[in-house]
Motif scaffolding. Structure first.
Motif, PDB file in Angstrom:
ATOM      1  N   ALA A  86     -97.278 123.070  48.449  1.00 48.48           N
ATOM      2  CA  ALA A  86     -96.426 122.754  49.640  1.00 48.48           C
ATOM      3  C   ALA A  86     -97.056 121.578  50.384  1.00 48.48           C
ATOM      4  CB  ALA A  86     -95.992 123.893  50.409  1.00 48.48           C
ATOM      5  N   TYR A  87     -98.246 121.711  50.559  1.00 54.60           N
ATOM      6  CA  TYR A  87     -99.033 120.960  51.282  1.00 54.60           C
ATOM      7  C   TYR A  87     -99.118 119.474  50.827  1.00 54.60           C
ATOM      8  CZ  TYR A  87    -100.271 123.550  55.579  1.00 54.60           C
ATOM      9  OH  TYR A  87    -100.136 124.629  56.480  1.00 54.60           O
ATOM     10  N   PHE A  88     -99.349 119.395  49.475  1.00 52.75           N
ATOM     11  CA  PHE A  88     -99.445 118.049  48.509  1.00 52.75           C
ATOM     12  C   PHE A  88     -98.064 117.297  48.655  1.00 52.75           C
ATOM     13  CE2 PHE A  88    -103.784 118.433  48.205  1.00 52.75           C
ATOM     14  CZ  PHE A  88    -104.334 117.363  48.348  1.00 52.75           C
ATOM     15  N   THR A  89     -97.040 118.428  48.435  1.00 56.03           N
ATOM     16  CA  THR A  89     -95.549 117.801  48.660  1.00 56.03           C
ATOM     17  C   THR A  89     -95.646 116.880  49.956  1.00 56.03           C
ATOM     18  OG1 THR A  89     -95.061 119.502  47.375  1.00 56.03           O
ATOM     19  CG2 THR A  89     -93.200 118.586  48.500  1.00 56.03           C
ATOM     20  N   ALA A  90     -95.963 117.546  51.027  1.00 52.07           N
ATOM     21  CA  ALA A  90     -96.123 116.800  52.217  1.00 52.07           C
ATOM     22  C   ALA A  90     -96.743 115.498  52.150  1.00 52.07           C
ATOM     23  CB  ALA A  90     -96.370 117.664  53.396  1.00 52.07           C
ATOM     24  N   VAL A  91     -97.738 115.343  51.704  1.00 52.99           N
ATOM     25  CA  VAL A  91     -98.767 114.091  51.353  1.00 52.99           C
ATOM     26  C   VAL A  91     -98.065 113.152  50.670  1.00 52.99           C
ATOM     27  CG1 VAL A  91    -100.944 113.391  50.257  1.00 52.99           C
ATOM     28  CG2 VAL A  91    -100.893 115.545  51.444  1.00 52.99           C
ATOM     29  N   LEU A  92     -97.552 113.504  49.352  1.00 53.81           N
ATOM     30  CA  LEU A  92     -96.847 112.673  48.840  1.00 53.81           C
ATOM     31  C   LEU A  92     -95.365 112.398  49.143  1.00 53.81           C
ATOM     32  CD1 LEU A  92     -97.434 114.565  45.279  1.00 53.81           C
ATOM     33  CD2 LEU A  92     -98.340 112.344  46.013  1.00 53.81           C
ATOM     34  N   VAL A  93     -94.744 112.900  50.337  1.00 56.92           N
ATOM     35  CA  VAL A  93     -93.753 112.499  50.705  1.00 56.92           C
ATOM     36  C   VAL A  93     -93.920 111.370  51.858  1.00 56.92           C
ATOM     37  CG1 VAL A  93     -91.793 113.116  52.245  1.00 56.92           C
ATOM     38  CG2 VAL A  93     -92.219 114.279  50.110  1.00 56.92           C
ATOM     39  N   LEU A 194    -103.839 123.820  59.540  1.00 55.30           N
ATOM     40  CA  LEU A 194    -104.657 125.214  58.906  1.00 55.30           C
ATOM     41  C   LEU A 194    -104.217 126.454  59.548  1.00 55.30           C
ATOM     42  CD1 LEU A 194    -108.556 123.922  59.321  1.00 55.30           C
ATOM     43  CD2 LEU A 194    -107.187 124.518  57.216  1.00 55.30           C
ATOM     44  N   GLY A 195    -103.711 126.569  60.718  1.00 47.60           N
ATOM     45  CA  GLY A 195    -103.098 127.690  61.261  1.00 47.60           C
ATOM     46  C   GLY A 195    -101.832 127.888  60.489  1.00 47.60           C
ATOM     47  N   VAL A 196    -100.681 127.028  60.121  1.00 46.52           N
ATOM     48  CA  VAL A 196     -99.647 127.040  59.495  1.00 46.52           C
ATOM     49  C   VAL A 196    -100.111 127.898  58.010  1.00 46.52           C
ATOM     50  CG1 VAL A 196     -97.791 126.232  58.509  1.00 46.52           C
ATOM     51  CG2 VAL A 196     -98.244 125.690  60.804  1.00 46.52           C
ATOM     52  N   MET A 197    -101.008 127.202  57.436  1.00 50.02           N
ATOM     53  CA  MET A 197    -101.500 127.456  56.198  1.00 50.02           C
ATOM     54  C   MET A 197    -101.930 129.205  56.248  1.00 50.02           C
ATOM     55  SD  MET A 197    -104.764 126.586  53.715  1.00 50.02           S
ATOM     56  CE  MET A 197    -105.773 127.891  54.317  1.00 50.02           C
ATOM     57  N   VAL A 198    -102.778 129.486  57.067  1.00 45.85           N
ATOM     58  CA  VAL A 198    -103.035 131.023  57.181  1.00 45.85           C
ATOM     59  C   VAL A 198    -101.723 131.817  57.363  1.00 45.85           C
ATOM     60  CG1 VAL A 198    -104.243 132.662  58.501  1.00 45.85           C
ATOM     61  CG2 VAL A 198    -105.236 130.373  58.080  1.00 45.85           C
TER      62      VAL A 198
ATOM     63  N   VAL B  14     -92.316 116.664  56.852  1.00 38.42           N
ATOM     64  CA  VAL B  14     -93.625 117.615  56.869  1.00 38.42           C
ATOM     65  C   VAL B  14     -92.856 119.268  57.347  1.00 38.42           C
ATOM     66  CG1 VAL B  14     -95.721 118.011  57.831  1.00 38.42           C
ATOM     67  CG2 VAL B  14     -95.219 115.926  57.241  1.00 38.42           C
ATOM     68  N   TRP B  15     -92.253 119.046  58.585  1.00 36.41           N
ATOM     69  CA  TRP B  15     -92.072 120.418  58.871  1.00 36.41           C
ATOM     70  C   TRP B  15     -90.824 121.113  58.287  1.00 36.41           C
ATOM     71  CZ3 TRP B  15     -96.225 122.209  60.916  1.00 36.41           C
ATOM     72  CH2 TRP B  15     -97.057 121.396  61.741  1.00 36.41           C
ATOM     73  N   ALA B  16     -90.066 120.416  57.571  1.00 37.04           N
ATOM     74  CA  ALA B  16     -88.866 120.756  56.966  1.00 37.04           C
ATOM     75  C   ALA B  16     -89.451 121.336  55.536  1.00 37.04           C
ATOM     76  CB  ALA B  16     -87.880 119.690  56.449  1.00 37.04           C
ATOM     77  N   ILE B  17     -90.565 120.987  55.208  1.00 35.68           N
ATOM     78  CA  ILE B  17     -90.927 121.323  53.929  1.00 35.68           C
ATOM     79  C   ILE B  17     -91.781 122.997  54.027  1.00 35.68           C
ATOM     80  CG2 ILE B  17     -93.092 121.242  52.134  1.00 35.68           C
ATOM     81  CD1 ILE B  17     -92.561 118.198  52.520  1.00 35.68           C
ATOM     82  N   PHE B  18     -92.383 122.893  55.169  1.00 35.85           N
ATOM     83  CA  PHE B  18     -92.907 124.135  55.489  1.00 35.85           C
ATOM     84  C   PHE B  18     -92.081 125.116  55.948  1.00 35.85           C
ATOM     85  CE2 PHE B  18     -96.664 121.271  56.648  1.00 35.85           C
ATOM     86  CZ  PHE B  18     -97.390 121.254  55.231  1.00 35.85           C
ATOM     87  N   PHE B  19     -91.124 124.807  56.758  1.00 38.21           N
ATOM     88  CA  PHE B  19     -90.083 125.635  57.016  1.00 38.21           C
ATOM     89  C   PHE B  19     -89.142 126.188  56.077  1.00 38.21           C
ATOM     90  CE2 PHE B  19     -85.676 126.278  58.667  1.00 38.21           C
ATOM     91  CZ  PHE B  19     -86.051 127.326  59.730  1.00 38.21           C
ATOM     92  N   VAL B  20     -88.828 125.321  55.117  1.00 39.98           N
ATOM     93  CA  VAL B  20     -88.028 125.865  53.832  1.00 39.98           C
ATOM     94  C   VAL B  20     -88.845 126.863  52.894  1.00 39.98           C
ATOM     95  CG1 VAL B  20     -86.840 124.806  51.905  1.00 39.98           C
ATOM     96  CG2 VAL B  20     -86.415 123.818  53.971  1.00 39.98           C
TER      97      VAL B  20
END
Lengths: 242, 48
Positions: A86-93, A194-198, B14-20
């Protein structure tokens, strides 16, 4: 865990996320050459670092599984792998959204970008691989080996800037450096991610534990059905003998 | 305010990815919890 103890860290992380958004948009200084678009950096780079942390957890949990063979390590590994993806999807977007106005192109197959994309593909493959093996012990074993192997790409992604010529900007640590006024904002954003990751990791681990519980209960129910039908057969036989 | 749209798009993504993602995990957890309740009833009936 009670609803109260569960909500305290959630509210803490939500406050941190709000602070991070505010700092990145309003408190951070505007970069001279790139302007406003440079502010993507405050979520792009911390997303990558947090993704690295998640993949490091996959590696450690995989080693721990191979040593101890306890299912909880496998649950942690798969949870961290999914969160890392999920984090690396954010990086690649966010990367291409930054690249288009700065480089004039969305994407280029240079060392840093390609190795990052390969890293993302490796962990997507890790998750797909798990769906192909039905036996849970065998699945955990194969995944653990793959999880350790996939982590080899992490240092390659970070060091690719020194190994090959790349269009990507220099890294924050050991590279081009960062304006001292940008550091606090960057660290707040990283802490928020990091908080969101936890939180995500905790929720995803719970999912894996529940899945295991369902499997065990379903097996128990099935065994109960089998013993019930065996008892019924015995009764029918006994009646027939009379 | 050049590139403001791109910046907003990036933040939203970014936030949509985490929210979904959180939403899908939450739904899967809820489904499993319902399944556990159903199995508990089945096992409870079986033991009676």
């Amino acid at each position: 865990m009670s609803a109260r103890t569960h909500s305290v860290p959630t509210f803490g992380v939500a406050a941190l996320v709000a602070l991070a958004g505010y700092s990145a948009l309003f408190l951070a200084p505007t970069e001279r050459t790139m302007g406003l678009i440079q502010r993507i950096f405050y979520f792009h780079v911390p997303s990558a670092w947090t993704g690295f942390v998640a993949f490091f957890i996959v590696c450690v949990a995989s080693v721990a599984y191979l040593l101890k063979r306890a299912p909880k390590w496998d649950w942690l590994a798969v949870s961290a792998a999914e969160v890392g993806v999920a984090y690396f999807t954010a990086v690649l977007v966010t990367g291409p959204i930054w690249a288009k106005p700065v480089w004039g192109i969305w994407w280029t197959w240079d060392a840093r970008l390609t190795s990052t994309f390969v890293l993302w593909l490796l962990y997507v493959s890790y998750l797909l691989l798990r769906t192909l093996v039905s036996d849970s012990e065998r699945r955990a074993m194969v995944s653990a080996v793959f999880g350790i192997f996939a982590f080899l790409d992490v240092p390659l992604v970070y060091l690719s800037i020194w190994f090959w010529r790349t269009q990507h900007p220099q890294p924050v640590i050991g590279g081009g450096g960062l304006d001292p006024r940008m550091w606090p904002v960057f660290l707040v954003c990283w802490a928020a991610l990091l908080g969101v990751m936890v939180l995500l990791l905790r929720q995803r681990y719970l999912l894996e534990a529940l899945r295991h519980q369902v499997q065990e209960m379903a097996m128990e129910a099935q065994m109960g059905d089998q013993s019930e039908s065996f008892e019924n057969k015995q009764v029918v036989r006994a009646k027939g003998a009379q | 305010m050049k590139n403001l749209e791109s910046l907003m798009a990036a933040y939203l993504f970014v936030w949509a990815i985490f929210f979904v993602y959180q939403l899908t995990v939450g739904r899967r957890v809820a489904r499993l919890q319902a399944e556990i309740e159903r199995l508990k009833e089945t096992l409870g009936q079986g033991s009676r």
